[in-house]
Scaffold this active site. Structure first.
Site, short mmCIF file in Angstrom:
data_model
loop_
_atom_site.label_atom_id
_atom_site.label_comp_id
_atom_site.label_asym_id
_atom_site.label_seq_id
_atom_site.Cartn_x
_atom_site.Cartn_y
_atom_site.Cartn_z
N LYS A 106 0.83 -1.21 0.00
CA LYS A 106 0.00 0.00 0.00
C LYS A 106 0.86 1.26 0.00
O LYS A 106 0.46 2.30 -0.52
CB LYS A 106 -0.94 0.00 1.20
CG LYS A 106 -1.95 -1.15 1.21
CD LYS A 106 -3.09 -0.95 0.23
CE LYS A 106 -4.07 -2.11 0.23
NZ LYS A 106 -5.11 -2.01 -0.80
N GLU A 148 -9.80 5.72 3.09
CA GLU A 148 -10.59 4.64 3.69
C GLU A 148 -9.62 3.49 3.93
O GLU A 148 -8.59 3.40 3.26
CB GLU A 148 -11.70 4.19 2.74
CG GLU A 148 -11.26 3.23 1.62
CD GLU A 148 -10.28 3.82 0.62
OE1 GLU A 148 -10.37 5.02 0.34
OE2 GLU A 148 -9.42 3.07 0.11
N SER A 193 1.91 -9.70 -0.64
CA SER A 193 1.52 -8.29 -0.56
C SER A 193 1.78 -7.65 0.80
O SER A 193 1.90 -6.43 0.89
CB SER A 193 0.05 -8.14 -0.93
OG SER A 193 -0.75 -8.97 -0.10
C1 LIG Z 1 -1.53 -6.97 2.82
C2 LIG Z 1 -2.67 -6.71 1.89
N1 LIG Z 1 -2.75 -7.42 0.76
C3 LIG Z 1 -3.76 -7.24 -0.11
C4 LIG Z 1 -4.77 -6.32 0.13
C5 LIG Z 1 -5.88 -6.21 -0.86
O1 LIG Z 1 -5.87 -5.01 -1.56
P1 LIG Z 1 -5.52 -4.96 -3.09
O2 LIG Z 1 -6.38 -5.97 -3.77
O3 LIG Z 1 -5.86 -3.57 -3.48
O4 LIG Z 1 -4.08 -5.26 -3.27
C6 LIG Z 1 -4.72 -5.54 1.30
C7 LIG Z 1 -5.76 -4.55 1.58
O5 LIG Z 1 -5.86 -3.96 2.60
C8 LIG Z 1 -3.64 -5.75 2.20
O6 LIG Z 1 -3.53 -5.05 3.33
#
Ligand SMILES: Cc1ncc(COP(=O)(O)O)c(C=O)c1O
Length: 401
Positions: free
Chosen positions: A104, A126, A387
């Site tokens: 993020k 948000e 992620s």
């Molecule tokens: C660690 C992590 N991975 C994935 C996501 C999913 O979001 P996005 O699909 O936008 O990557 C989030 C959302 O808060 C997150 O905190």
């Protein structure tokens, strides 16, 4: 439509994740379905982004912030023991190792820098899992901006650690009590708040959702994941490009950023959604939060509640570009349930010494399943974006394990 790339190179075709068509369309999805005051505000954001993205000065400052403050480039880690057990060669793109612990931060540093360029002194955001909120609070502190973060009450309970982190960083966290008290409701509330303060505040959207230009802009800020991973893979792995590229999908920002680096290659792209939040898998055409895309709906077209143990995955829809990639057959979207994701989180912890965010554990769970079923051929290469790190989820896991 004028292209930010036109001065340097022709815009790549839409199918390879270039610029969207006029009015922010990805195929039949996207657009700018918002009240008039927000349409004007989005126009300003689009104009500012176009100019900034074409400005080497902006790009250099952002690259510098990403390197010095966020810790980029993040490593590409071969998951050796797990690969051996699964029979595929799994590589992890380590967004969990960024400052603040998830991808993020890439998008937020971009948008916060854009906000200062637009003369805005405040960020509105948000958050679901809290990671986008923490990233926003962090960037605001770094650049001397005020941050107001809207968060569903239910998510505030699940992600109490991140609520504390945001407040520690000086952000105001506004509890949202409407609806399911999760991300959808927090987003609605943040948009409502933005209507009254567009002149002073920039709305820092956290995923590839919302009105144009957000899905495109957020993907461009997250493209760094895919671009880095592609260069690292080419340098480190003999096959050059991975056979499969996998990422979890809430709204879809980490997946979009990852896919963007490989869209023009032969790599097969997989987005992994939560079973209870499968916008791309089970959603139907609708409009929510200023954008036309696929959303979970009942027979009357009302948006239904999503559920996932991973707070970042229980958004009832998916970003418009993912809907389009699905229609084109360029990416496939699959689902994983809570139990399987928890199992994958534990397995990664015990085989590789990495505790993943529950969102990322969904992507891993599918890799484990698909390797077992032969869907990922033995010996093939898999690049998976990790992620985020699992610190925020330990209290959830502690209750279940
Ligand atoms: C660690 C992590 N991975 C994935 C996501 C999913 O979001 P996005 O699909 O936008 O990557 C989030 C959302 O808060 C997150 O905190």
């Amino acid at each position: 439509m004028r292209s930010v790339l036109s001065r340097q190179e022709p815009a790549p075709p839409e199918e390879t994740m270039g610029e969207p068509r006029a009015r922010g369309r990805f195929g039949e999805y996207g657009g700018r379905y918002a009240p008039e005051s927000l349409v004007e505000a989005c126009r300003e954001v689009e104009e500012a982004f176009r100019q900034a993205w074409a400005d080497p000065g902006f790009r250099n400052t952002l690259a510098d912030l990403l390197a010095v403050h966020a810790g980029r480039p993040t490593p590409l880690t071969p998951a050796r023991r797990l690969s051996q057990a699964l029979g595929v060669r799994l590589y992890l793109k380590r967004e969990d190792l960024t400052h603040t612990g998830s991808h993020k931060i890439n998008n937020v540093l971009g948008q916060a820098l854009l906000a200062t360029r637009m003369g805005r002194r405040r960020l509105i955001a948000e958050t679901g899992a809290g990671q986008h909120g923490v990233a926003t609070a962090t960037a605001a502190a770094l650049l001397g901006l005020r941050a107001t973060v809207f968060m569903g009450e239910r998510d505030m309970e699940r992600q109490a650690l991140n609520v504390f982190r945001m407040r520690m960083l000086g952000a105001e966290v506004v509890p949202v009590t409407a609806g399911s008290r999760t991300l959808k409701d927090a987003t609605s509330e943040a948009m409502r708040h933005w209507v009254g303060v567009t002149g002073e505040a920039h709305y820092c959207v956290g995923s590839v959702v919302g009105p144009d230009p957000y899905p495109w802009m957020v993907r461009e800020f997250q493209r760094v994941i895919g671009d880095e991973a592609r260069a690292q893979f080419a340098a480190e792995v003999r096959t050059g490009v991975p056979d499969h590229v996998v990422a979890c999908v809430g709204g879809g920002s980490n997946a979009a950023g990852t896919f963007a680096g490989f869209a023009d290659t032969a790599a097969r792209l997989f987005g992994v959604e939560a079973e209870g939040g499968a916008g791309a898998g089970r959603g139907r055409l609708g409009v929510l939060h200023g954008c036309r895309s696929l959303f979970l709906q009942d027979d009357d077209g009302q948006i239904t509640e999503a559920h996932s143990i991973a707070a970042g995955l229980d958004y009832p829809g998916v970003g418009p570009e993912h809907a389009h990639l699905r229609d084109l057959g360029r990416a496939r979207y699959v689902t994983v349930g809570d139990e399987e994701a928890i199992g994958a989180a534990v397995r990664l912890a015990r085989t590789e010494g990495i505790v993943p965010a529950l969102e990322s554990a969904h992507a891993l769970a599918w890799v484990i399943r698909a390797a077992g079923s032969g869907e990922l051929a033995a010996g093939s290469t898999v690049l998976m974006t990790l992620s985020g790190r699992g610190d925020k989820d330990v209290s959830t896991l502690k209750e279940l394990l």
